[in-house]
Scaffold this motif. Structure first.
Motif, mmCIF file in Angstrom:
data_model
loop_
_atom_site.group_PDB
_atom_site.id
_atom_site.type_symbol
_atom_site.label_atom_id
_atom_site.label_comp_id
_atom_site.label_asym_id
_atom_site.label_seq_id
_atom_site.Cartn_x
_atom_site.Cartn_y
_atom_site.Cartn_z
ATOM 1 N N CYS A 183 0.830 -1.209 0.000
ATOM 2 C CA CYS A 183 0.000 0.000 0.000
ATOM 3 C C CYS A 183 0.867 1.262 0.000
ATOM 4 O O CYS A 183 0.591 2.215 -0.725
ATOM 5 C CB CYS A 183 -0.946 0.009 1.201
ATOM 6 N N GLN B 94 -0.058 5.041 -0.514
ATOM 7 C CA GLN B 94 -0.949 5.353 0.594
ATOM 8 C C GLN B 94 -0.157 5.291 1.888
ATOM 9 O O GLN B 94 0.664 4.401 2.061
ATOM 10 C CB GLN B 94 -2.088 4.331 0.676
ATOM 11 N N GLU C 37 -1.432 4.688 4.855
ATOM 12 C CA GLU C 37 -2.022 3.558 5.582
ATOM 13 C C GLU C 37 -2.849 2.729 4.596
ATOM 14 O O GLU C 37 -3.350 3.260 3.611
ATOM 15 C CB GLU C 37 -2.934 4.062 6.702
ATOM 16 N N ASP D 162 -5.898 1.184 2.803
ATOM 17 C CA ASP D 162 -7.295 1.604 2.690
ATOM 18 C C ASP D 162 -8.187 0.520 3.292
ATOM 19 O O ASP D 162 -7.702 -0.506 3.771
ATOM 20 C CB ASP D 162 -7.650 1.888 1.229
ATOM 21 N N ALA D 163 -9.479 0.741 3.274
ATOM 22 C CA ALA D 163 -10.419 -0.193 3.906
ATOM 23 C C ALA D 163 -10.318 -1.594 3.310
ATOM 24 O O ALA D 163 -10.361 -2.597 4.039
ATOM 25 C CB ALA D 163 -11.845 0.333 3.781
ATOM 26 N N GLU D 164 -10.172 -1.674 2.007
ATOM 27 C CA GLU D 164 -10.075 -2.977 1.334
ATOM 28 C C GLU D 164 -8.841 -3.757 1.793
ATOM 29 O O GLU D 164 -8.925 -4.946 2.101
ATOM 30 C CB GLU D 164 -10.030 -2.772 -0.179
ATOM 31 N N HIS D 165 -7.703 -3.080 1.858
ATOM 32 C CA HIS D 165 -6.473 -3.756 2.249
ATOM 33 C C HIS D 165 -6.421 -4.023 3.756
ATOM 34 O O HIS D 165 -5.861 -5.034 4.192
ATOM 35 C CB HIS D 165 -5.255 -2.975 1.762
#
Length: 99
Positions: A20, A26, A28, A30-33
């Motif tokens: 990520c 990114q 942090e 994301d929600a998916e990861h």
């Protein structure tokens, strides 16, 4: 929970976070990861092999559903060669375990 499973959980989370950060740019996951990290850790907790666990690539019974297995495969494919920079000792352990 054995040392092997705990190490696997730590390594998969590290790989996803680094993917990520470096591939997706990114700070942090994301929600998916983040959900993928949690999913992987839950599945590893229930691994039938526990401390006898082979690397996932060589395992005869996969812990992950097809969608998550494909996501992890893509992440590992990209992150694997770069792990030498971030966790060289883990790379050596992984390579020794293959044989």
């Amino acid at each position: 929970m054995g040392k092997v499973i705990e190490r696997e959980k730590r390594i998969i989370a590290l790989m996803i976070r680094l993917y990520c950060r470096h591939k997706l740019k990114q700070k942090e996951p994301d929600a998916e990861h983040a959900a993928l990290i949690e999913y992987c850790q839950t599945q590893l907790s229930h691994c039938r092999w526990q401390d006898e666990k082979p690397p996932c690539k060589f395992c005869t019974s996969h812990c992950y559903a097809k969608k998550q297995r494909e996501q992890v495969r893509l992440i590992m494919r990209w992150m694997g060669p770069r792990m030498v920079l971030y966790a060289p000792l883990e790379v050596v352990r992984h390579l020794l375990k293959k044989g």
